[in-house]
Enzyme design. Structure first.
Site, PDB file in Angstrom:
ATOM      1  N   ALA A   1      17.771   7.366 -42.137  1.00  0.00           N
ATOM      2  CA  ALA A   1      17.006   7.590 -40.927  1.00  0.00           C
ATOM      3  C   ALA A   1      15.670   8.177 -41.111  1.00  0.00           C
ATOM      4  O   ALA A   1      14.614   7.885 -40.361  1.00  0.00           O
ATOM      5  CB  ALA A   1      17.940   8.359 -39.682  1.00  0.00           C
ATOM      6  N   ASP A   2      15.598   9.589 -41.735  1.00  0.00           N
ATOM      7  CA  ASP A   2      14.407  10.113 -41.959  1.00  0.00           C
ATOM      8  C   ASP A   2      13.303   9.264 -42.814  1.00  0.00           C
ATOM      9  O   ASP A   2      12.178   9.357 -42.589  1.00  0.00           O
ATOM     10  CB  ASP A   2      14.792  11.296 -42.868  1.00  0.00           C
TER      11      ASP A   2
END
Length: 408
Positions: free
Chosen positions: A171-172
């Site tokens: 996600a990052d």
């Protein structure tokens, strides 16, 4: 150093106030294409990511990957003097990337309107767990939370296993790439209008987008998409299969023509006229039978032989690579992997390079990692015209650090 002669972002000044993963990923994306990225770190601890595992000789491998080539300035943002230093640096920047919880910059008197009064063309790229608006904006959020709230973990895995988060900063990374994309769009708009922008990236939103049809499917059919393991809920056959030598490979017969070529490659041209195999709709209705047929064929030969047959029939397929496969592959060595030099990691260190290639630009060089505050004096003199005595006063006041508070 970066090859700035043809770099598309040459001359762009970026101030990175973010730590950990997503915001530094955005900084690295911009730096990869020529931007001068100055990373502001806590004078004592530095970026928390310096402590990440795994490490080699006290150096975080993950930190090297995201931060090679950036300049480090050690600033205590909890002090009034440190906040003034940062505001002055912002006034000299094109892009500021920050990843504080929404409201933190405002508490420090660094809301966008105030910053833009000194720097009207400022682009402020904000990365947070849930974004700058909405009921959840004040909540803390890391990638793991985004991977669950977005619906990704629910869809990842097998029907009989629990929802599964990825073992890396998925996600990052997606949010960081999206933040760099937003920053570049804001730069383009500024070139046309002269106006700055606020770019607001929530960790969950880019990830939610790449989940494909999950939301649209539910809101139009009422069906909740489920976990399918390595198969696909849209096309068959598709998956990961094991050969007779224990090696794994992927096959993606997601187009009708590829599925037909796969059956030819398998020596089973008869399947093309079998009602259970003839169309994608039929194959999906009989997916387990289709998958078992492919599994048995792949398992009858060693992986190299299977891949050679598939390649000869132009079937979309590849081996399931581990890191040793990747670094030994001439294709990836030629266009994807870059050397990391002048760091404690030593000779032979490789890192995936830029996420895309641009004609006329040779790409970045990853040739060093700054210690905390290593470039404080250099940057303050260059950007703010602060001389040695003034810097010494700031150091004495605990507002900044000059170099090497920590090497991790």
């Amino acid at each position: 150093m970066t090859n700035t002669r043809t770099a598309p972002l040459a001359g762009v000044k970026v101030l990175e106030l973010g730590s950990m993963y997503a915001a530094p990923t955005a900084g690295r994306m911009l730096r990869d294409f020529g931007a001068d990225v100055i990373k502001v770190e806590d004078p004592n601890a530095g970026d928390m990511a310096r402590q990440w595992q795994p490490q080699k000789d006290g150096q975080s491998i993950g930190y090297v990957r995201l931060n090679s080539g950036k300049r480090s300035v050690g600033v205590n943002l909890r002090s009034a003097e440190g906040q003034k230093v940062v505001r002055d640096l912002i006034a000299q920047s094109d892009i500021v990337i920050e990843s504080f919880r929404p409201g933190r910059l405002e508490k420090w008197g660094m809301d966008y309107d105030t910053l833009a009064a000194d720097n009207p063309g400022l682009i402020l790229t904000r990365v947070s767990g849930f974004g700058q608006t909405g009921p959840y904006k004040a909540r803390p959020g890391f990638g793991t939370v985004a991977e669950t709230t977005s619906g990704f973990a629910f869809l990842n895995g097998w029907p009989e296993t629990p929802p599964t988060a990825p073992p890396f900063g998925f996600a990052d990374s997606i949010a960081g790439i999206s933040a760099a994309f937003g920053s570049a769009m804001a730069l383009y708009r500024r070139s046309a209008t002269g106006e700055g922008s606020v770019v607001d990236v929530a960790l969950h939103e880019p990830l939610m987008f790449i989940l494909g049809d999950a939301i649209l499917n539910y809101t139009t059919t009422g069906e909740i998409m489920q976990r399918h393991g390595n198969a696909s809920g849209a096309a068959s056959p598709r998956g990961i299969y094991q050969a007779s030598d224990g090696g794994w490979l992927s096959i993606a017969a997601s187009a009708q023509s590829i599925a037909m070529r796969l059956f030819d490659a398998m020596g089973r041209s008869d399947l093309k006229d079998d009602p259970r195999y003839a169309t994608n709709e039929a194959r999906m209705a009989n997916n387990e039978i289709v998958q078992q047929t492919v599994r048995e064929w792949v398992a009858s030969m060693p992986r190299p032989e299977v891949l050679a047959i598939l390649d000869a029939h132009e079937v979309v397929a590849a081996g399931v690579n581990d890191s040793s496969d990747i670094v030994g592959d001439p294709h990836f060595l030629e266009r994807t992997l870059s050397a990391v030099t002048s760091t404690p990691l030593g000779a032979g260190a490789l890192v995936p390079g830029p996420v895309l290639h641009m004609d006329g630009y040779d790409g970045p060089v990853y040739d060093g990692l700054a210690s905390v505050g290593e470039h404080t004096a250099e940057v303050l003199a260059e950007r703010l015209g602060i001389d040695g005595d003034a810097i010494a006063s700031l150091v004495a006041a605990g507002a900044v650090s000059e170099s090497g508070a920590t090497e991790r």
